[in-house]
Design a protein around this motif. Structure first.
Motif, PDB file in Angstrom:
ATOM      1  N   ALA A 241      -7.231   6.675  -0.222  1.00 25.56           N
ATOM      2  CA  ALA A 241      -7.456   8.101   0.015  1.00 25.56           C
ATOM      3  C   ALA A 241      -6.135   8.853   0.122  1.00 25.56           C
ATOM      4  O   ALA A 241      -5.968   9.944  -0.440  1.00 25.56           O
ATOM      5  N   ARG A 242      -5.173   8.264   0.871  1.00 29.16           N
ATOM      6  CA  ARG A 242      -3.858   8.917   1.007  1.00 29.16           C
ATOM      7  C   ARG A 242      -3.165   9.044  -0.337  1.00 29.16           C
ATOM      8  O   ARG A 242      -2.591  10.092  -0.661  1.00 29.16           O
ATOM      9  N   ALA A 243      -3.207   7.983  -1.116  1.00 31.09           N
ATOM     10  CA  ALA A 243      -2.541   8.010  -2.414  1.00 31.09           C
ATOM     11  C   ALA A 243      -3.151   9.058  -3.336  1.00 31.09           C
ATOM     12  O   ALA A 243      -2.436   9.729  -4.097  1.00 31.09           O
ATOM     13  N   PHE A 244      -4.459   9.219  -3.270  1.00 31.79           N
ATOM     14  CA  PHE A 244      -5.121  10.243  -4.084  1.00 31.79           C
ATOM     15  C   PHE A 244      -4.645  11.634  -3.681  1.00 31.79           C
ATOM     16  O   PHE A 244      -4.300  12.462  -4.542  1.00 31.79           O
ATOM     17  N   VAL A 245      -4.609  11.889  -2.380  1.00 27.71           N
ATOM     18  CA  VAL A 245      -4.191  13.208  -1.896  1.00 27.71           C
ATOM     19  C   VAL A 245      -2.720  13.464  -2.236  1.00 27.71           C
ATOM     20  O   VAL A 245      -2.339  14.572  -2.633  1.00 27.71           O
ATOM     21  N   GLU A 246      -1.895  12.419  -2.113  1.00 24.13           N
ATOM     22  CA  GLU A 246      -0.461  12.564  -2.354  1.00 24.13           C
ATOM     23  C   GLU A 246      -0.075  12.399  -3.820  1.00 24.13           C
ATOM     24  O   GLU A 246       1.105  12.462  -4.173  1.00 24.13           O
ATOM     25  N   LYS A 247      -1.071  12.159  -4.664  1.00 19.83           N
ATOM     26  CA  LYS A 247      -0.876  12.047  -6.111  1.00 19.83           C
ATOM     27  C   LYS A 247       0.173  10.992  -6.469  1.00 19.83           C
ATOM     28  O   LYS A 247       1.133  11.235  -7.194  1.00 19.83           O
ATOM     29  N   ARG A 248      -0.036   9.792  -5.928  1.00 19.95           N
ATOM     30  CA  ARG A 248       0.857   8.678  -6.204  1.00 19.95           C
ATOM     31  C   ARG A 248       0.034   7.405  -6.383  1.00 19.95           C
ATOM     32  O   ARG A 248      -1.174   7.379  -6.090  1.00 19.95           O
ATOM     33  N   ALA A 249       0.670   6.359  -6.884  1.00 17.39           N
ATOM     34  CA  ALA A 249      -0.018   5.085  -7.032  1.00 17.39           C
ATOM     35  C   ALA A 249      -0.185   4.438  -5.668  1.00 17.39           C
ATOM     36  O   ALA A 249       0.744   4.435  -4.849  1.00 17.39           O
ATOM     37  N   PRO A 250      -1.363   3.883  -5.372  1.00 16.83           N
ATOM     38  CA  PRO A 250      -1.565   3.236  -4.070  1.00 16.83           C
ATOM     39  C   PRO A 250      -0.783   1.934  -3.972  1.00 16.83           C
ATOM     40  O   PRO A 250      -0.513   1.272  -4.953  1.00 16.83           O
ATOM     41  N   GLN A 251      -0.449   1.579  -2.743  1.00 19.38           N
ATOM     42  CA  GLN A 251       0.233   0.314  -2.458  1.00 19.38           C
ATOM     43  C   GLN A 251      -0.740  -0.568  -1.672  1.00 19.38           C
ATOM     44  O   GLN A 251      -0.887  -0.437  -0.465  1.00 19.38           O
ATOM     45  N   TRP A 252      -1.411  -1.450  -2.368  1.00 18.00           N
ATOM     46  CA  TRP A 252      -2.428  -2.276  -1.726  1.00 18.00           C
ATOM     47  C   TRP A 252      -1.802  -3.401  -0.905  1.00 18.00           C
ATOM     48  O   TRP A 252      -0.801  -3.985  -1.300  1.00 18.00           O
ATOM     49  N   THR A 253      -2.426  -3.714   0.225  1.00 19.57           N
ATOM     50  CA  THR A 253      -1.982  -4.832   1.057  1.00 19.57           C
ATOM     51  C   THR A 253      -3.038  -5.915   1.168  1.00 19.57           C
ATOM     52  O   THR A 253      -2.770  -6.993   1.707  1.00 19.57           O
ATOM     53  N   GLY A 254      -4.244  -5.654   0.672  1.00 17.74           N
ATOM     54  CA  GLY A 254      -5.312  -6.637   0.788  1.00 17.74           C
ATOM     55  C   GLY A 254      -5.835  -6.764   2.200  1.00 17.74           C
ATOM     56  O   GLY A 254      -6.431  -7.764   2.566  1.00 17.74           O
ATOM     57  N   SER A 255      -5.687  -5.694   2.970  1.00 20.03           N
ATOM     58  CA  SER A 255      -6.152  -5.728   4.370  1.00 20.03           C
ATOM     59  C   SER A 255      -6.856  -4.424   4.719  1.00 20.03           C
ATOM     60  O   SER A 255      -6.815  -3.481   3.963  1.00 20.03           O
TER      61      SER A 255
END
Length: 255
Positions: A241-255
């Motif tokens: 959700a944050r990445a969508f709002v900030e218009k950037r690629a998400p950084q997944w942690t698997g958690s």
């Protein structure tokens, strides 16, 4: 792990290669055990989001190694993952078959254990077991009618005649047809698109798709909650959700 099965991991994608080109990648017991070991490893590795299964040389897999069986009387069955080390219990992560040449008999059953299939243009896919007085019991008669219309599956199972790659794609058995020699490259494109997504969401989505085949319509929404609720509450969902709002690629942690 033996040299009969190779495992490479890069950029979130694991590539498992059946490496017995001298017998068209046919599966004997040691190879089945090695394939099961490779699947165990990719399931456990946090750096793997998608998996490709392919074969060395001009044939994806010729199924059971009949010469090895005749010599040893050992069937290529893993006690947990089943025939060929994969048929009963494939890996938990998205699994793509990359087929060059033919996937007939056990070779197609291995592909049917995968979630997605990429086939080279000249490939043929079929279950010729009835021509040999046998039944495709390593998942063929169980899975094929769930992947394509039952009447079409019944014809293929009862005649033993194969489909071309284009025919298989027209029925939904194959996701993408690649130029000959390019199935692995096309499978990597597909795996890259998958691996860009959140690992917890991928795992949950795959389990729901597979397990919901036995759920009634009324219970489906309730039963999927056991998988979707933890994903919704995860750090990755918040990051998405944050990445969508900030218009950037998400950084997944698997958690």
């Amino acid at each position: 792990m033996s040299d009969a099965v190779l495992l490479e991991v890069a950029d979130g994608i694991a590539t498992i290669t059946l490496n017995r080109p001298e017998v068209r990648n046919a599966i004997d017991l040691p190879t089945a055990l090695a394939l099961a070991e490779a699947l165990d490893e990719v399931d456990e590795r946090a750096d793997v989001a998608a998996v490709i299964l392919t074969g060395t040389g001009s044939t994806f897999c010729a199924g059971m190694d009949l010469k090895a069986f005749a010599a040893t009387k050992e069937r290529p069955i893993h006690d947990r993952r089943g025939a060929f080390g994969i048929a009963r219990q494939p890996c938990e992560k998205p699994l793509i078959a990359a087929i060059e040449g033919n996937a007939l008999g056990g070779g197609l059953e291995i592909a049917l254990a995968c979630d997605l299939v990429v086939a080279a243009a000249s490939s043929r896919l079929g279950l010729p077991e009835v021509k040999r007085g046998l039944v495709a019991a390593a998942g063929g008669v169980l899975r094929l009618p769930r992947r394509i219309p039952q009447a079409v599956a019944m014809e293929l199972i009862l005649t033993g005649e194969p489909l071309s790659a284009d025919e298989a794609r027209s029925w939904g058995l194959v996701n993408r047809v690649a130029a000959d020699g390019e199935s692995l490259a096309v499978a990597r494109e597909l795996a890259t698109a998958i691996a860009a997504n959140a690992p917890l969401a991928l795992s949950a989505a795959k389990r729901i798709v597979i397990e919901s085949a036995d759920w009634s319509g009324d219970e489906g929404f309730d039963r999927q909650a056991a998988y979707t609720d933890p994903v919704r509450a995860s750090a990755d969902a918040a990051e998405g959700a944050r990445a969508f709002v900030e218009k950037r690629a998400p950084q997944w942690t698997g958690s």
